[in-house]
Scaffold this motif. Structure first.
Motif, PDB file in Angstrom:
ATOM      1  N   ALA A  32       2.847   8.351   6.880  1.00 21.88           N
ATOM      2  CA  ALA A  32       3.505   8.857   5.675  1.00 21.88           C
ATOM      3  C   ALA A  32       3.108   7.987   4.490  1.00 21.88           C
ATOM      4  O   ALA A  32       2.779   6.812   4.645  1.00 21.88           O
ATOM      5  CB  ALA A  32       5.022   8.862   5.844  1.00 21.88           C
ATOM      6  N   THR A  33       3.146   8.600   3.312  1.00 25.93           N
ATOM      7  CA  THR A  33       2.809   7.887   2.086  1.00 25.93           C
ATOM      8  C   THR A  33       3.883   8.140   1.048  1.00 25.93           C
ATOM      9  O   THR A  33       4.325   9.286   0.852  1.00 25.93           O
ATOM     10  CB  THR A  33       1.451   8.355   1.536  1.00 25.93           C
ATOM     11  OG1 THR A  33       0.435   8.087   2.507  1.00 25.93           O
ATOM     12  CG2 THR A  33       1.107   7.629   0.248  1.00 25.93           C
ATOM     13  N   THR A  34       4.309   7.074   0.393  1.00 23.50           N
ATOM     14  CA  THR A  34       5.318   7.210  -0.649  1.00 23.50           C
ATOM     15  C   THR A  34       4.678   6.952  -2.006  1.00 23.50           C
ATOM     16  O   THR A  34       3.486   6.660  -2.100  1.00 23.50           O
ATOM     17  CB  THR A  34       6.488   6.243  -0.402  1.00 23.50           C
ATOM     18  OG1 THR A  34       7.548   6.543  -1.320  1.00 23.50           O
ATOM     19  CG2 THR A  34       6.061   4.804  -0.580  1.00 23.50           C
ATOM     20  N   ASP A  35       5.459   7.079  -3.061  1.00 24.58           N
ATOM     21  CA  ASP A  35       4.928   6.942  -4.410  1.00 24.58           C
ATOM     22  C   ASP A  35       4.439   5.527  -4.676  1.00 24.58           C
ATOM     23  O   ASP A  35       5.007   4.546  -4.190  1.00 24.58           O
ATOM     24  CB  ASP A  35       5.993   7.313  -5.444  1.00 24.58           C
ATOM     25  CG  ASP A  35       6.415   8.772  -5.364  1.00 24.58           C
ATOM     26  OD1 ASP A  35       5.612   9.588  -4.851  1.00 24.58           O
ATOM     27  OD2 ASP A  35       7.537   9.090  -5.798  1.00 24.58           O
ATOM     28  N   THR A  36       3.394   5.412  -5.473  1.00 27.30           N
ATOM     29  CA  THR A  36       2.855   4.110  -5.852  1.00 27.30           C
ATOM     30  C   THR A  36       3.935   3.244  -6.497  1.00 27.30           C
ATOM     31  O   THR A  36       4.687   3.706  -7.357  1.00 27.30           O
ATOM     32  CB  THR A  36       1.691   4.288  -6.831  1.00 27.30           C
ATOM     33  OG1 THR A  36       0.665   5.059  -6.202  1.00 27.30           O
ATOM     34  CG2 THR A  36       1.126   2.939  -7.246  1.00 27.30           C
ATOM     35  N   GLY A  37       4.008   2.004  -6.043  1.00 24.39           N
ATOM     36  CA  GLY A  37       4.981   1.077  -6.604  1.00 24.39           C
ATOM     37  C   GLY A  37       6.370   1.192  -6.034  1.00 24.39           C
ATOM     38  O   GLY A  37       7.299   0.552  -6.527  1.00 24.39           O
ATOM     39  N   THR A  68       0.820  -1.216   0.000  1.00 21.18           N
ATOM     40  CA  THR A  68       0.000   0.000   0.000  1.00 21.18           C
ATOM     41  C   THR A  68       0.853   1.264   0.000  1.00 21.18           C
ATOM     42  O   THR A  68       0.314   2.376  -0.003  1.00 21.18           O
ATOM     43  CB  THR A  68      -0.955   0.027   1.205  1.00 21.18           C
ATOM     44  OG1 THR A  68      -0.189   0.062   2.418  1.00 21.18           O
ATOM     45  CG2 THR A  68      -1.868  -1.193   1.210  1.00 21.18           C
ATOM     46  N   ASN A  69       2.191   1.102   0.045  1.00 18.27           N
ATOM     47  CA  ASN A  69       3.121   2.227  -0.059  1.00 18.27           C
ATOM     48  C   ASN A  69       2.928   3.269   1.041  1.00 18.27           C
ATOM     49  O   ASN A  69       2.990   4.477   0.806  1.00 18.27           O
ATOM     50  CB  ASN A  69       2.984   2.895  -1.439  1.00 18.27           C
ATOM     51  CG  ASN A  69       3.216   1.919  -2.568  1.00 18.27           C
ATOM     52  OD1 ASN A  69       4.323   1.436  -2.779  1.00 18.27           O
ATOM     53  ND2 ASN A  69       2.144   1.589  -3.287  1.00 18.27           N
ATOM     54  N   ASN A  70       2.691   2.769   2.261  1.00 15.80           N
ATOM     55  CA  ASN A  70       2.479   3.646   3.404  1.00 15.80           C
ATOM     56  C   ASN A  70       3.397   3.291   4.562  1.00 15.80           C
ATOM     57  O   ASN A  70       3.907   2.175   4.650  1.00 15.80           O
ATOM     58  CB  ASN A  70       1.029   3.533   3.916  1.00 15.80           C
ATOM     59  CG  ASN A  70       0.018   4.032   2.919  1.00 15.80           C
ATOM     60  OD1 ASN A  70       0.241   5.030   2.242  1.00 15.80           O
ATOM     61  ND2 ASN A  70      -1.114   3.343   2.830  1.00 15.80           N
ATOM     62  N   VAL A  71       3.563   4.257   5.468  1.00 12.46           N
ATOM     63  CA  VAL A  71       4.110   3.987   6.790  1.00 12.46           C
ATOM     64  C   VAL A  71       2.982   4.234   7.778  1.00 12.46           C
ATOM     65  O   VAL A  71       2.395   5.329   7.811  1.00 12.46           O
ATOM     66  CB  VAL A  71       5.312   4.881   7.116  1.00 12.46           C
ATOM     67  CG1 VAL A  71       5.783   4.635   8.552  1.00 12.46           C
ATOM     68  CG2 VAL A  71       6.453   4.628   6.138  1.00 12.46           C
ATOM     69  N   LEU A  72       2.642   3.217   8.556  1.00 13.52           N
ATOM     70  CA  LEU A  72       1.515   3.283   9.476  1.00 13.52           C
ATOM     71  C   LEU A  72       2.016   3.447  10.907  1.00 13.52           C
ATOM     72  O   LEU A  72       3.097   2.962  11.264  1.00 13.52           O
ATOM     73  CB  LEU A  72       0.669   2.011   9.357  1.00 13.52           C
ATOM     74  CG  LEU A  72       0.227   1.654   7.928  1.00 13.52           C
ATOM     75  CD1 LEU A  72      -0.551   0.341   7.941  1.00 13.52           C
ATOM     76  CD2 LEU A  72      -0.602   2.764   7.312  1.00 13.52           C
TER      77      LEU A  72
END
Length: 342
Positions: free
Chosen positions: A197-202, A179-183
């Motif tokens: 935080a959210t990073t770029d898809t893929g 899901t390209n996230n830090v939870l």
């Protein structure tokens, strides 16, 4: 999908490098997981020269070492991904002590990272998206299963990989690869707090660590970069290490060394690369491919000189020896094909 299926792809064969110059001990050493030959190697933390094989190949049944860390007892705890367990080794000699967490205890499958929490217990990411997909907690003294601290899929985690407790808030930060996230989870209860935080898809965020500046550094395995986020707000700051800088290909977990520079295993080139700790600029290839038998460069851990056996002298370079730092388990070929199918 099981991450264990990614383990052995895209890695090079290793040969043993021999160094003969012995000099005074350095202040610390660097341990590097060598995934393909099931061992942990030790290097001089200043020069990158090979010292010895700290955990010998297959010791205690070690099969696919991923994350490892020091316990409060100063012993070394190592994830063995291919038999779903945590093994314990003497922190001074590297000798096998016991299987601290038995295979599949609590549903442990394909463990990638581990950390001792503020409560003294051991937290392990169990990354099988079809089975546990959770962060499991074990008694820090006995290795007995306590609970699924982060239950399967909590907060949308799919699957959990990197683990780190926040130095300021004591909460647990978990990278969610697909899901390209830090939870972020409550460090006492495991309750989901937010998507930090959210990073770029893929990008496939994997190993993560808080730096000396208090910010969060995340290794994006498929994007081949290190993203930096504000350690309090989660706001994106920059790509601290730019995509492919210094030949970075398949970064594992970013680790700051005693010199405050950043060290990263580049899994798909079988190297440990070093970057300037303030700017992220590439410095050098700290440990070249195959040095000391390195085969599948994985997780890193700096240890102090007090951790070393008293009869070990660490080699310094002579004029004839060049100088030189998901997890360590994600094969590039398989992952890049997944990216194309996504």
């Amino acid at each position: 999908m099981k991450f264990v299926n990614f383990c052995r792809l895209g890695l090079q064969l290793a040969t043993l490098a021999v160094f003969g110059c012995i000099a005074p001990q350095a202040e610390a050493a660097l341990l590097v997981g060598s995934f393909n030959n099931n061992s942990i190697l030790r290097y001089d933390d200043i020069t990158g020269e090979f010292v010895d094989v700290f955990v010998t190949s297959g010791s205690g049944g070690l099969n696919g070492p991923t994350g490892f860390t020091r316990g409060t007892d100063n012993n070394l705890y190592v994830l063995s991904i291919l038999n779903n367990s945590v093994l314990r080794y003497n922190g001074e000699t590297g000798e096998f002590i016991d299987t601290f967490v038995t295979p599949r205890s609590g549903g442990l499958v394909a463990p990638q990272d581990l950390v001792f929490g503020p409560d003294g217990n051991l937290y392990v990411s169990s990354t099988s998206s079809t089975e546990t997909n959770s962060v499991l907690r074990y008694d820090g003294q006995t290795g007995e299963f306590i609970d699924a601290f982060v239950p399967s899929g909590s907060g949308g985690v799919l699957p959990p990989f990197g683990l780190s407790f926040g130095p300021e808030d004591g909460n647990l930060y978990v990278s969610s690869v697909f899901t390209n996230n830090v939870l972020r989870y409550n460090g006492s209860t495991g309750e989901f707090i937010d998507t930090f935080a959210t990073t770029d898809t893929g990008s496939f965020p994997g190993g993560l660590n808080f730096g000396p500046d208090g910010n969060l550094y995340v290794a994006n395995f498929l994007a081949d970069n290190i993203a930096r986020y504000n350690g309090t707000t989660g706001e994106f700051i920059d790509f601290f290490v730019a995509t492919g800088s210094g030949g970075l290909d398949g970064p594992v977990k970013p680790v700051f060394g005693p010199d405050n520079n950043l060290y990263i295993s580049s899994l798909n080139t079988n190297q440990v690369l070093r970057y300037e700790g303030q700017t992220g600029a590439f410095i050098d290839t700290f440990i070249p491919s195959e040095r000391g038998g390195l085969d599948g460069s994985g997780f890193l851990l700096f240890t102090s000189i007090s951790d070393l056996p008293k009869d070990v002298s660490i080699p310094e370079p002579s004029s004839a020896v060049a100088l030189f730092t998901l997890g360590a388990v994600l094969g590039a070929g398989k992952l890049k094909s997944l990216r194309q199918k996504a």
